[in-house]
Design a protein around this motif. Structure first.
Motif, short mmCIF file in Angstrom:
data_model
loop_
_atom_site.label_atom_id
_atom_site.label_comp_id
_atom_site.label_asym_id
_atom_site.label_seq_id
_atom_site.Cartn_x
_atom_site.Cartn_y
_atom_site.Cartn_z
N PHE A 12 -18.47 30.22 75.36
CA PHE A 12 -19.12 30.22 76.67
C PHE A 12 -20.29 31.20 76.76
O PHE A 12 -20.78 31.47 77.85
CB PHE A 12 -18.10 30.56 77.76
N GLN A 13 -20.72 31.76 75.63
CA GLN A 13 -21.69 32.85 75.67
C GLN A 13 -23.03 32.42 76.26
O GLN A 13 -23.70 33.24 76.87
CB GLN A 13 -21.90 33.41 74.25
N SER A 14 -23.45 31.18 76.12
CA SER A 14 -24.75 30.75 76.65
C SER A 14 -24.62 29.77 77.80
O SER A 14 -25.56 29.07 78.15
CB SER A 14 -25.59 30.12 75.53
N ALA A 15 -23.44 29.71 78.39
CA ALA A 15 -23.20 28.72 79.44
C ALA A 15 -23.83 29.13 80.76
O ALA A 15 -23.98 30.31 81.07
CB ALA A 15 -21.70 28.51 79.63
N GLY A 16 -24.21 28.13 81.53
CA GLY A 16 -24.66 28.36 82.90
C GLY A 16 -26.01 29.00 83.05
O GLY A 16 -26.30 29.59 84.09
N ILE A 23 -20.20 20.30 79.14
CA ILE A 23 -18.82 19.80 79.06
C ILE A 23 -18.18 20.26 77.75
O ILE A 23 -18.82 20.24 76.69
CB ILE A 23 -18.78 18.26 79.15
N TRP A 24 -16.93 20.71 77.87
CA TRP A 24 -16.12 21.07 76.71
C TRP A 24 -14.82 20.26 76.75
O TRP A 24 -14.28 19.98 77.82
CB TRP A 24 -15.78 22.56 76.71
N ARG A 25 -14.30 19.88 75.56
CA ARG A 25 -13.02 19.20 75.47
C ARG A 25 -12.04 20.12 74.75
O ARG A 25 -12.41 20.87 73.85
CB ARG A 25 -13.16 17.88 74.71
N ILE A 26 -10.80 20.08 75.20
CA ILE A 26 -9.77 20.91 74.58
C ILE A 26 -9.28 20.21 73.30
O ILE A 26 -8.69 19.14 73.36
CB ILE A 26 -8.60 21.16 75.54
N VAL A 32 -14.16 22.89 72.84
CA VAL A 32 -15.17 22.40 71.90
C VAL A 32 -16.25 21.67 72.71
O VAL A 32 -15.93 20.78 73.50
CB VAL A 32 -14.56 21.45 70.86
N PRO A 33 -17.54 22.04 72.51
CA PRO A 33 -18.60 21.36 73.27
C PRO A 33 -18.64 19.86 73.00
O PRO A 33 -18.43 19.41 71.86
CB PRO A 33 -19.89 22.05 72.78
N VAL A 34 -18.91 19.09 74.04
CA VAL A 34 -19.03 17.64 73.93
C VAL A 34 -20.51 17.29 73.81
O VAL A 34 -21.34 17.82 74.55
CB VAL A 34 -18.41 16.95 75.18
#
Length: 985
Positions: A12-16, A23-26, A32-34
């Motif tokens: 999440f270091q560069s998110a937002g 979107i990330w999937r578990i 994991v980024p989608v």
């Protein structure tokens, strides 16, 4: 906030940090980024985290985090998604709102990210606790049920007759054809929205190439499409009233209960009324509202405490067997409007500045762990549009309300308002697709309620007489929208009033009448953005009314002071100078009562800079005192919100439409667009007549409710717009297609024609009929061929845009230097040259010669805008310079001047070859008379195929004394003065 970096995922270091979706999937209990190409594609066996970042107008970011749980996802994956969501929020500085989304019961905000719908696929990614295989398959006939008027919930149901019912919309997707079955109890809006799903399936599963059929519930085999549809189900059979229907509502609501989470234990708080004081910044709380559970997290809580609050909310849902309830997690300082509305008198929301600081701390800690984490990000502020979204070359008519009647104001009076009066204005102007009309009411601060009600009633009658093709706006003094002032261009607002209602109110209540008097002391604040948008507002005659950010005009009889604030701009000073044309006026005794106004010849103006005032100045203001230096800030436009209005049992309910678009506006409904600085009420063409008549009241009720809890004023400008008459200042909030609003039929019929035929609606919007003036009974706007961008035409006279009425008066009398205002540069008056001995010397001067005389005045040095002392009159006996003498002309056609023209210039002659100059088309320019086919001395060496070009260039030269190219190079003020002169001569 104490953050344990071992629990913050570096993914999440560069998110937002930019607008849009992430979107990330578990997968194997990790986020994991989608890939972006897979956005909107969900699997029933997976869990996802969705981050929506929105850039606000102030440049900051708003974050919404959703964790979506498929119906077949494992408990471990669901728990991981919930925990990772808290970590993502921590990485963003604790500013996000977090939503729990369950397949089949998603929030409307979540679904708005993936319009028109999401259709989860079976299967999922392999994890440590369950395995799923995703198999590619051939096209399979599938049946979907659709619910929702404004946001569509789509669910796949078994392909069987027993799945159908009379209440919902069903879509049957076969290999070669898509059927939409409309239940008899479904609404038109639901059917129209379902067609968006049909279009999505057509484009996704059939590459846009398949037939589309609509089947109405109750139609039997007589309809070919209905016969084919029922044939796929094995034949027609009546449907029971309720054979298959899942209620799409939420879990039953209950009385709100507040619970405190302390060291993992949940304890209820006994209170009769919920107040903000019950929430402690060091703790987490749950607010159970039945259909929603809010987890409120104090700003000083730890990351671990926030995770436990989310787990406690999940446990509360499982214990109560409420699978459809939503969990919404909020950080202190970033509460949603709905959450705040649950409490009694929630304090005004302040801008939380801790978020950037918190995010910065997280960034620093992550960097220590060796992660390349970017610091706090903030987008560049969205550039505000300073210009009004309205054409300013239209026709303006104004009425003052007297009791229950309206009185038409002459051209010279229509830009002079009084705070005790109410006014009605009608402004017709060229729009995107023909002429548009704006009818408005303006209420002065001291106007009486009876005349306000009369103004609304009279304006409604005008709108109705125009078949609702005009826009209605309600305006209060001091709350004018940005489109208002440019319409009037130069507006003066005086204190007091002149209407019968105001006079009666003052008399009956024994109130002192402070109506403006020319002989009294008056102080005016000057404001605006330019010569075509300036105002003079009369304020209390006191030192406390001054403001260092503005310029003021103070006059007492024949004494005038211009006060320049130290923080005012050069434009403010120029506007103050221009306003001297109209502040102190009197009727010209040599003209009729309807004549233009002109300034008193003995009016004196003294320039005073702040800090160097005369004693006389302070004496007129009473006593010297402290005053403000802050610019007056009007309500700023904020991010718009769209609300749909529904009516049931005499009540009006509103529902927000997230991520709205033009297609969300249904012709059967009323919608409200809230921009904070103004409110738009959009009325569809097929809205019931009785409800349509209440559109303004609906908007006023919306302001009263203050749904967004922004402390919005009830005097906020309020527009009522009918479908098909949308102005540019409304459509700018959408990606607008005018051809859609020009279509016929209801919402379902319109969309069906697009989906079925695969073509867009016709792009040629029918021209609106010319708006008839309610005062004159004739068209108030001329043909476009007669209209220029710098001029506006009225039924009575030419209205020069960008010039005050007083300036026009000066132009009409500028041959007399004694009648000018000191703020207007004096015209150059020349000695008359000797008249040539010619048989035509007795004829009146041609217009070109008159224009040339005025053009000569442009060569003089520019006058100082702000006078330092009383200006002297020009020397009328100064000889004419050789460079400014008009050239002789022999063959030019002579034009008689008007009766009002008093400028005497002789007829002059010019050699024919002098006329053969290059025009803008590269052709020689001849006298207009020689280019006519009936001329006695026609030009012989011309290209007859370009006669119209010759005529156009020659006529322009005849009128302005120069070519079009030369005219275009002149400054705008010179062009305007030439145009004024043309009307005078």
């Amino acid at each position: 906030m104490a953050v344990s970096m071992r629990e913050v995922d570096p993914v999440f270091q560069s998110a937002g940090q930019k607008d849009g979706l992430e979107i990330w999937r578990i997968e194997k209990l990790q986020a994991v980024p989608v890939p972006k190409e897979s956005y909107g594609k969900f699997f029933t066996g997976d869990s996802y985290i969705i981050l929506k970042t929105t850039t606000l107008k102030n440049g900051s970011f708003r974050h919404d985090i959703h964790y979506w749980l498929g119906k077949d996802t494992s408990q471990d994956e669901a728990g991981t998604a919930a925990i990772k969501t808290v970590e993502l929020d921590a990485a963003l500085g604790g500013r996000a709102v977090q939503y729990r989304e369950v397949q089949g019961n998603e929030t409307e905000k979540f679904l708005s990210y993936f319009k028109p719908c999401i259709i989860p696929e079976e299967g999922g990614v392999a994890s440590g606790f369950r395995h799923a295989e995703i198999n590619e398959r051939e096209h399979k006939t599938r049946l979907f049920v659709c619910r929702g008027k404004h946001t569509v919930h789509v669910k796949e149901v078994p392909f069987a007759r027993s799945s159908l019912n009379h209440d919902d919309i069903f879509i049957l997707d076969t290999k070669s054809k898509i059927f939409q079955f409309n239940g008899s109890n479904s609404s038109i809006q639901e059917r129209a929205k379902a067609l968006e799903v049909v279009q999505y399936l057509k484009d996704t599963n059939h590459d846009g190439k398949c037939e589309v059929a609509a089947v109405e519930d109750g139609k039997l085999m007589a309809d070919a499409d209905a016969g084919e549809f029922w044939g796929l189900f094995g034949g027609f059979a009546p449907l029971p009233r309720k054979t298959f229907s899942e209620l799409n509502g939420k879990d039953s609501a209950s009385t709100s209960k507040l619970l405190c989470i302390n060291k993992g234990q949940v304890a209820p708080i006994n209170c009769e009324i919920l107040t903000r004081e019950l929430l402690d910044s060091t703790k987490c709380y749950l607010l159970d509202c039945g259909s929603e559970i809010y987890a409120w997290m104090g700003r000083e809580t730890t990351l671990e405490e926030r995770k436990r609050a989310g787990s406690a909310a999940e446990e509360l849902l499982r214990e109560g067997n409420r699978p459809k309830s939503h969990i919404i997690r909020l950080m202190e300082g970033f509460e949603t409007v709905i959450f705040r509305s649950k409490f009694d008198k929630w304090p005004k929301k302040a801008d939380a500045v801790v978020s950037d600081e918190s995010r910065g701390k997280v960034a620093a800690l992550l960097k220590r762990q060796g992660f390349n984490f970017k610091g706090p990000a903030k987008a560049a502020p969205v550039k505000q549009e300073p210009l009004p979204q309205i054409d300013c070359t239209g026709n303006l008519q104004v009425w003052r309300v007297n009791g229950s009647e309206k009185t038409f104001l002459s051209f010279s009076e229509q830009c002079k308002f009084y705070s005790g009066d109410c006014y009605i204005f009608q402004y017709t102007y060229p729009g995107e697709n023909g002429d548009e009309c704006l009818i408005g009411t303006w209420f002065g601060k001291k106007s009486v309620q009876e005349e306000r009600s009369a103004a609304i009633s009279l304006a409604d009658n005008m709108i109705e007489s125009l078949k609702f093709q005009a826009v209605l706006v309600r305006v209060y003094e001091g709350k004018e929208p940005i489109e208002f002032f440019p319409i009037f261009q130069n507006l003066v607002i005086y204190k007091g009033g002149t209407s019968t209602g105001y006079k009666k109110f003052v008399s009956e209540n024994g109130i002192e009448d402070d109506t403006y008097s020319e002989s009294g002391v008056a102080l005016f604040r000057v404001q605006g953005s330019g010569p075509e948008n300036m105002q003079a507002i009369q304020v209390d005659t006191a030192a406390s009314s001054l403001n260092s950010s503005y310029c003021y005009i103070l006059h007492d009889g024949d004494t005038v002071f211009t006060w320049i604030g130290n923080l005012s701009s050069s434009m403010d000073q120029e506007l103050a100078e221009r306003q001297l044309d109209v502040i102190k006026v009197q009727t010209n005794p040599f003209h009729s009562a309807n004549a233009l106004y002109y300034m008193q010849p003995n009016l004196q103006s003294r320039l005073l800079k702040e800090g160097s005032e005369y004693d006389q100045f302070w004496k007129l203001l009473g006593v010297k005192s402290e005053y403000s230096s802050q610019k007056i800030v009007r309500d700023q436009e904020s991010d718009p919100h769209l609300f749909a209005c529904t009516f049931s049992k005499g009540k009006t309910n509103v529902r927000e439409i997230f991520n709205f678009a033009q297609d969300d506006l249904m012709t059967e409904d009323i919608f409200i667009l809230d921009c904070h600085s103004c409110i738009f009420v959009w009325v569809g063409q097929r809205v019931d007549t009785k409800i349509r008549a209440q559109a303004l009241n609906i908007g006023e009720k919306f302001l009263e409710l203050d749904i967004l809890m922004e402390n919005v004023s009830r005097e906020t400008p309020l527009y009522v717009i009918t479908e098909g008459s949308e102005p540019q200042y409304f459509t700018r909030f959408f990606t607008w297609d005018f051809s859609k609003s020009a279509m016929h039929g209801n919402s379902f019929e319109r969309k069906l024609s697009i989906v079925r035929d695969g073509v867009k609606p016709r792009a040629d919007k029918p021209k609106r009929r010319p708006t008839t003036s309610a005062h004159t009974g004739r068209s108030s706007v001329p043909d476009k061929s007669q209209r220029s961008r710098s001029m506006s035409f009225s039924p009575d006279r030419v209205r020069v845009r960008g010039r005050s009425p007083a300036f026009n008066a000066l132009a009409a009398n500028f041959e007399n230097p004694n009648t000018r205002n000191l703020s207007t540069p004096p015209p150059v008056v020349r000695k008359q040259p000797p008249k040539p001995v010619s048989p035509d010397s007795s004829k009146p001067p041609p217009r070109t010669a008159s224009i040339a005389a005025i053009s000569a005045s442009f060569e003089r040095p520019k006058a100082t805008l702000i006078p330092k002392s009383i200006k002297a009159s020009p020397d009328v006996n100064k000889p004419q310079t050789e460079s400014s003498k008009p050239k002789p002309e022999t063959n030019a056609k002579e034009i008689n001047p008007t009766k009002d023209s008093q400028i005497a210039t002789p007829a002059v002659h010019e050699d024919v070859k002098a006329n053969q100059v290059e025009g803008e088309e590269g052709l020689p320019v001849y006298p207009y008379d020689r280019l006519r086919t009936s001329s006695t001395n026609p030009a012989t060496d011309i290209d007859v195929t370009k006669r119209e070009i010759y005529l156009s260039s020659s006529e322009f030269r005849e009128r302005f004394g120069m070519t079009k190219e030369a005219f275009a190079k002149l400054p705008k003020w010179k062009q305007n003065r030439l145009k004024i002169a043309l009307q005078l001569f």
